[in-house]
Design an enzyme around this catalytic site. Structure first.
Site, mmCIF file in Angstrom:
data_model
loop_
_atom_site.group_PDB
_atom_site.id
_atom_site.type_symbol
_atom_site.label_atom_id
_atom_site.label_comp_id
_atom_site.label_asym_id
_atom_site.label_seq_id
_atom_site.Cartn_x
_atom_site.Cartn_y
_atom_site.Cartn_z
ATOM 1 N N LEU A 132 0.827 -1.197 0.000
ATOM 2 C CA LEU A 132 0.000 0.000 0.000
ATOM 3 C C LEU A 132 0.862 1.248 0.000
ATOM 4 C CD1 LEU A 132 -2.585 1.757 0.522
ATOM 5 C CD2 LEU A 132 -2.245 1.297 2.962
ATOM 6 N N SER A 133 0.541 2.217 -0.850
ATOM 7 C CA SER A 133 1.159 3.538 -0.842
ATOM 8 C C SER A 133 2.680 3.430 -1.015
ATOM 9 C CB SER A 133 0.762 4.269 0.443
ATOM 10 O OG SER A 133 1.100 5.623 0.372
ATOM 11 N N ALA A 134 3.470 3.858 -0.008
ATOM 12 C CA ALA A 134 4.917 3.691 -0.105
ATOM 13 C C ALA A 134 5.279 2.217 -0.256
ATOM 14 C CB ALA A 134 5.606 4.285 1.119
ATOM 15 N N ALA A 137 4.570 1.380 -3.859
ATOM 16 C CA ALA A 137 5.653 1.846 -4.724
ATOM 17 C C ALA A 137 6.885 0.958 -4.575
ATOM 18 C CB ALA A 137 5.993 3.296 -4.386
#
Length: 375
Positions: A132-134, A137
């Site tokens: 999720l999110s960071a 990425a």
């Protein structure tokens, strides 16, 4: 969209164990895991990367990965960020040293995977990663730099590999500003490793009301992966799954290689369905009960869960797709010294679903606002 239930990341059961030994650890990460007691030899492995301000145990409790692993018979690895590396507990997804093959955090995660495979006799052709999110990425970075390791991946509210390499760039990309062209993103993915075989199949999840990571980042991820899978935007199908839009792209062999879920009205977080007979997980900040379980849908996309997990799809158009499988390689790479870093952290949603940034992270954010690089 369903209402959110406040749930602290600190007030949850911890079902995870520590993976104490996995070789050198250049990324200085902690390794946590869940393996069912009756885990068979040759089981699959799912690697799960939490978001900023979250812990491995907290994300697992909310997303329900260890519970699904117990139901379906696979192992789960949870790399965990440490405050000495990042004050906001974000994976350093935009720092070149940490997202290059055989370096930094990427190498630490790779070595954890090898230790899990060896210890539990897992199937090297059924290794998957999500975040999720960071963490999303960073999952994109792992898929780019180690495509030979993974059979599939899933990126939730994440960003394309190589889209940023500095803090100002990271904030710009999160907000949908600037960034490499489609052809440049495809080039960076193709050149992240020397891989010549099949590429992992990819699941991409994005809320339309996300004010932390702009929805255009999901489109950039699709475009980036269309290059290695040799599909184009016009050769897909659209269907409705649990009331949400699912787009699918396929290769010449007719097997699915890219899917994208667009969750109407959802902000920044992991989509959950916590109620009913198939309910899984618990709502919390950035863990959003919106009536669709991304955990179950990803597992179905990777053929880790029963086919009934996707039985309610309504098809609007058709296309062709391809299966992904990858062989895992072992390797040794030198350990590198690493300084502590701070990564861009999610901003509060309107309902105050997370605490504001503090410490060094707040200093950086204030400076970026003053420079006009962040709203």
């Amino acid at each position: 969209m369903r209402g959110r239930t406040a749930f602290s990341q600190q007030n949850h059961p911890d079902s995870l164990s520590d993976l104490a030994e996995f070789g050198s650890n250049p990324g200085a990460l902690r390794a946590r895991l869940y393996a069912p007691e009756d885990l068979p030899r040759g089981a699959a492995l799912v690697v799960v990367l939490h978001g900023c301000t979250q812990t491995a145990a907290g994300y697992d409790h909310s997303a329900g990965w260890s519970r699904l692993a117990a139901e379906e018979g696979f192992a789960v690895l949870f790399p965990e960020q440490q405050r000495a590396n990042n004050a906001n507990l974000c994976f350093n997804w935009f720092v070149p040293e940490d997202v290059t093959r055989d370096r930094g955090e990427a190498l630490s995660i790779r070595r954890m995977i090898e230790a899990m495979v060896t210890k539990h006799g897992l199937d090297r052709e059924r290794i998957f990663i999500t975040g999720l999110s960071a963490g999303g990425a960073m999952a994109a970075a792992m898929l780019a730099t180690y495509p030979d390791v993974f059979a599939g991946g899933a990126i939730i509210a994440g960003l394309a590999y190589g889209s940023a390499s500095t803090i100002p760039e990271a904030f710009d990309r999160m907000r949908g500003h600037g960034g490499p062209t489609k052809s440049e993103l495809q080039r960076r993915l193709a050149q992240a490793s020397s891989h010549k075989g099949r590429w992992p199949k990819i699941s991409i999840w994005q809320g339309t009301a996300d004010r932390t990571v702009a929805p255009s980042n999901a489109d950039a991820l699709v475009a980036q992966w269309q290059g290695v899978h040799r599909v184009d935007a016009g050769h897909g199908r659209t269907e409705t799954v649990d009331g949400q839009t699912r787009q699918v792209w396929c290769d010449a062999d007719g097997n699915e290689v890219i899917e994208k879920y667009t969750i109407a009205g959802m902000g920044h977080g992991t989509p959950l369905n916590t109620v009913g007979p198939d309910g899984l997980g618990h709502a919390a900040p950035f863990m959003l009960d919106v009536g669709i379980s991304s955990t179950r849908r990803m597992a179905a996309f990777w053929n880790l869960a029963g086919a009934d997990a996707r039985s309610e799809a309504t098809v609007d158009a058709t296309a062709t797709h391809a299966t992904a499988a990858a062989a895992l390689r072992t390797y040794v790479a030198p350990e590198r010294p690493r300084p502590a870093r701070v990564e861009p952290v999610e901003q509060p949603e309107a309902d105050g679903s997370r605490a504001s940034a503090t410490g060094v992270g707040k200093v950086i954010e204030d400076a970026l606002r003053a420079a006009g690089l962040m709203r």
